[in-house]
Motif scaffolding. Structure first.
Motif, PDB file in Angstrom:
ATOM      1  N   TYR A  37      13.478  -5.731   4.189  1.00  0.00           N
ATOM      2  CA  TYR A  37      12.968  -6.991   3.682  1.00  0.00           C
ATOM      3  C   TYR A  37      11.439  -6.918   3.637  1.00  0.00           C
ATOM      4  CZ  TYR A  37      17.368  -9.622   4.362  1.00  0.00           C
ATOM      5  OH  TYR A  37      18.653 -10.104   4.292  1.00  0.00           O
ATOM      6  N   ARG A  38      10.851  -7.863   2.928  1.00  0.00           N
ATOM      7  CA  ARG A  38       9.401  -7.999   2.968  1.00  0.00           C
ATOM      8  C   ARG A  38       9.020  -9.478   2.901  1.00  0.00           C
ATOM      9  NH1 ARG A  38       7.750  -5.401  -2.936  1.00  0.00           N
ATOM     10  NH2 ARG A  38       8.606  -7.073  -4.248  1.00  0.00           N
ATOM     11  N   GLU A  44       8.450 -16.674   1.071  1.00  0.00           N
ATOM     12  CA  GLU A  44       9.625 -16.460   1.904  1.00  0.00           C
ATOM     13  C   GLU A  44       9.948 -14.967   2.010  1.00  0.00           C
ATOM     14  OE1 GLU A  44      12.001 -20.670   1.050  1.00  0.00           O
ATOM     15  OE2 GLU A  44      12.916 -18.748   0.544  1.00  0.00           O
ATOM     16  N   ARG A  45      10.618 -14.628   3.085  1.00  0.00           N
ATOM     17  CA  ARG A  45      11.054 -13.253   3.262  1.00  0.00           C
ATOM     18  C   ARG A  45      12.121 -12.934   2.211  1.00  0.00           C
ATOM     19  NH1 ARG A  45      12.010 -11.174   9.342  1.00  0.00           N
ATOM     20  NH2 ARG A  45       9.968 -12.219   9.414  1.00  0.00           N
ATOM     21  N   GLU A  46      12.002 -11.775   1.567  1.00  0.00           N
ATOM     22  CA  GLU A  46      12.957 -11.409   0.535  1.00  0.00           C
ATOM     23  C   GLU A  46      13.578 -10.048   0.825  1.00  0.00           C
ATOM     24  OE1 GLU A  46      11.693 -10.470  -3.437  1.00  0.00           O
ATOM     25  OE2 GLU A  46       9.821  -9.520  -2.781  1.00  0.00           O
ATOM     26  N   LEU A  47      14.838  -9.916   0.414  1.00  0.00           N
ATOM     27  CA  LEU A  47      15.542  -8.657   0.554  1.00  0.00           C
ATOM     28  C   LEU A  47      15.058  -7.693  -0.521  1.00  0.00           C
ATOM     29  CD1 LEU A  47      17.807  -6.938   1.824  1.00  0.00           C
ATOM     30  CD2 LEU A  47      19.393  -8.074   0.254  1.00  0.00           C
ATOM     31  N   VAL A  48      14.622  -6.515  -0.106  1.00  0.00           N
ATOM     32  CA  VAL A  48      14.088  -5.528  -1.034  1.00  0.00           C
ATOM     33  C   VAL A  48      15.139  -4.477  -1.377  1.00  0.00           C
ATOM     34  CG1 VAL A  48      12.352  -3.715  -1.328  1.00  0.00           C
ATOM     35  CG2 VAL A  48      11.747  -5.849  -0.171  1.00  0.00           C
ATOM     36  N   ALA A  49      15.806  -3.939  -0.361  1.00  0.00           N
ATOM     37  CA  ALA A  49      16.757  -2.851  -0.589  1.00  0.00           C
ATOM     38  C   ALA A  49      17.797  -2.846   0.519  1.00  0.00           C
ATOM     39  CB  ALA A  49      16.046  -1.510  -0.650  1.00  0.00           C
ATOM     40  N   ASP A  90       3.289  -5.777  -4.323  1.00  0.00           N
ATOM     41  CA  ASP A  90       4.123  -5.216  -3.264  1.00  0.00           C
ATOM     42  C   ASP A  90       3.501  -5.432  -1.881  1.00  0.00           C
ATOM     43  OD1 ASP A  90       4.748  -2.453  -5.447  1.00  0.00           O
ATOM     44  OD2 ASP A  90       6.119  -4.104  -5.001  1.00  0.00           O
ATOM     45  N   THR A  91       2.288  -5.948  -1.852  1.00  0.00           N
ATOM     46  CA  THR A  91       1.631  -6.208  -0.578  1.00  0.00           C
ATOM     47  C   THR A  91       2.428  -7.214   0.245  1.00  0.00           C
ATOM     48  OG1 THR A  91      -0.580  -5.725  -1.442  1.00  0.00           O
ATOM     49  CG2 THR A  91      -0.448  -7.150   0.501  1.00  0.00           C
ATOM     50  N   ALA A  92       2.774  -6.828   1.458  1.00  0.00           N
ATOM     51  CA  ALA A  92       3.606  -7.659   2.318  1.00  0.00           C
ATOM     52  C   ALA A  92       3.794  -6.962   3.665  1.00  0.00           C
ATOM     53  CB  ALA A  92       4.975  -7.897   1.682  1.00  0.00           C
ATOM     54  N   VAL A  93       4.362  -7.691   4.594  1.00  0.00           N
ATOM     55  CA  VAL A  93       4.880  -7.069   5.813  1.00  0.00           C
ATOM     56  C   VAL A  93       6.330  -6.689   5.529  1.00  0.00           C
ATOM     57  CG1 VAL A  93       5.382  -7.344   8.264  1.00  0.00           C
ATOM     58  CG2 VAL A  93       3.347  -8.417   7.276  1.00  0.00           C
ATOM     59  N   TYR A  94       6.672  -5.445   5.812  1.00  0.00           N
ATOM     60  CA  TYR A  94       8.009  -4.932   5.542  1.00  0.00           C
ATOM     61  C   TYR A  94       8.787  -4.826   6.855  1.00  0.00           C
ATOM     62  CZ  TYR A  94       6.868  -3.908   0.714  1.00  0.00           C
ATOM     63  OH  TYR A  94       6.534  -4.027  -0.612  1.00  0.00           O
ATOM     64  N   TYR A  95      10.022  -5.325   6.802  1.00  0.00           N
ATOM     65  CA  TYR A  95      10.866  -5.392   7.990  1.00  0.00           C
ATOM     66  C   TYR A  95      12.172  -4.631   7.784  1.00  0.00           C
ATOM     67  CZ  TYR A  95       7.917  -9.393   9.280  1.00  0.00           C
ATOM     68  OH  TYR A  95       6.862 -10.213   9.593  1.00  0.00           O
ATOM     69  N   GLY A 109       7.971  -5.223  12.072  1.00  0.00           N
ATOM     70  CA  GLY A 109       7.323  -5.229  10.767  1.00  0.00           C
ATOM     71  C   GLY A 109       6.178  -4.227  10.676  1.00  0.00           C
ATOM     72  N   THR A 110       5.919  -3.782   9.454  1.00  0.00           N
ATOM     73  CA  THR A 110       4.798  -2.894   9.196  1.00  0.00           C
ATOM     74  C   THR A 110       4.087  -3.382   7.934  1.00  0.00           C
ATOM     75  OG1 THR A 110       4.100  -0.582   8.944  1.00  0.00           O
ATOM     76  CG2 THR A 110       6.173  -1.192   7.891  1.00  0.00           C
ATOM     77  N   GLN A 111       2.767  -3.465   7.996  1.00  0.00           N
ATOM     78  CA  GLN A 111       1.982  -4.014   6.897  1.00  0.00           C
ATOM     79  C   GLN A 111       1.781  -2.973   5.800  1.00  0.00           C
ATOM     80  OE1 GLN A 111       0.475  -7.258   6.477  1.00  0.00           O
ATOM     81  NE2 GLN A 111       0.113  -6.432   4.407  1.00  0.00           N
TER      82      GLN A 111
END
Length: 116
Positions: A37-38, A44-49, A90-95, A109-111
């Motif tokens: 997610y990101r 809002e947090r969104e599902l990426v893959a 694509d800038t976001a925190v990825y979870y 999370g990773t920025q």
């Protein structure tokens, strides 16, 4: 105790690439689907893959199709997200995420910042 630890984020120029990795522990990794997610500032947090337990099936949100690739190594208990042709949006925190018995588990999370 289920733990998910992300790594690999950073600052990259538009068009560049990053590879995120998530190390999982505390559950039988090979039995569960995994997700990335990101969450961008103010959004809002969104599902990426997503990837199934065996890695046989993957899904992507439309905005990253053809640019991102999710993969997993069930021997190492890791799930990766290869991100190519990165864009400022694509800038976001990825979870990293998994679900077990209807409960969501998250990493810290990773920025990822895409900027020139």
């Amino acid at each position: 105790q289920i733990q998910l630890v992300e790594s690999g984020g950073g600052l990259v120029q538009p068009g560049g690439s990053l590879r995120l990795s998530c190390a999982a522990s505390g559950f039988i990794f090979r039995l569960y689907g995994m997700n990335w997610y990101r969450q961008a500032p103010g959004k809002e947090r969104e599902l990426v893959a997503s990837i199934t337990s065996t890695g046989g099936s993957t899904r992507y949100t439309d905005s990253v199709k053809g640019r991102f690739t999710i993969s997993r190594d069930n021997a190492k208990n890791t799930v990766d997200l290869q991100m190519n042709n990165l864009k400022p949006e694509d800038t976001a925190v990825y979870y990293c995420n998994t679900q077990r018995r209807s409960v969501d588990y998250w990493g810290q999370g990773t920025q990822v910042t895409v900027s020139s």
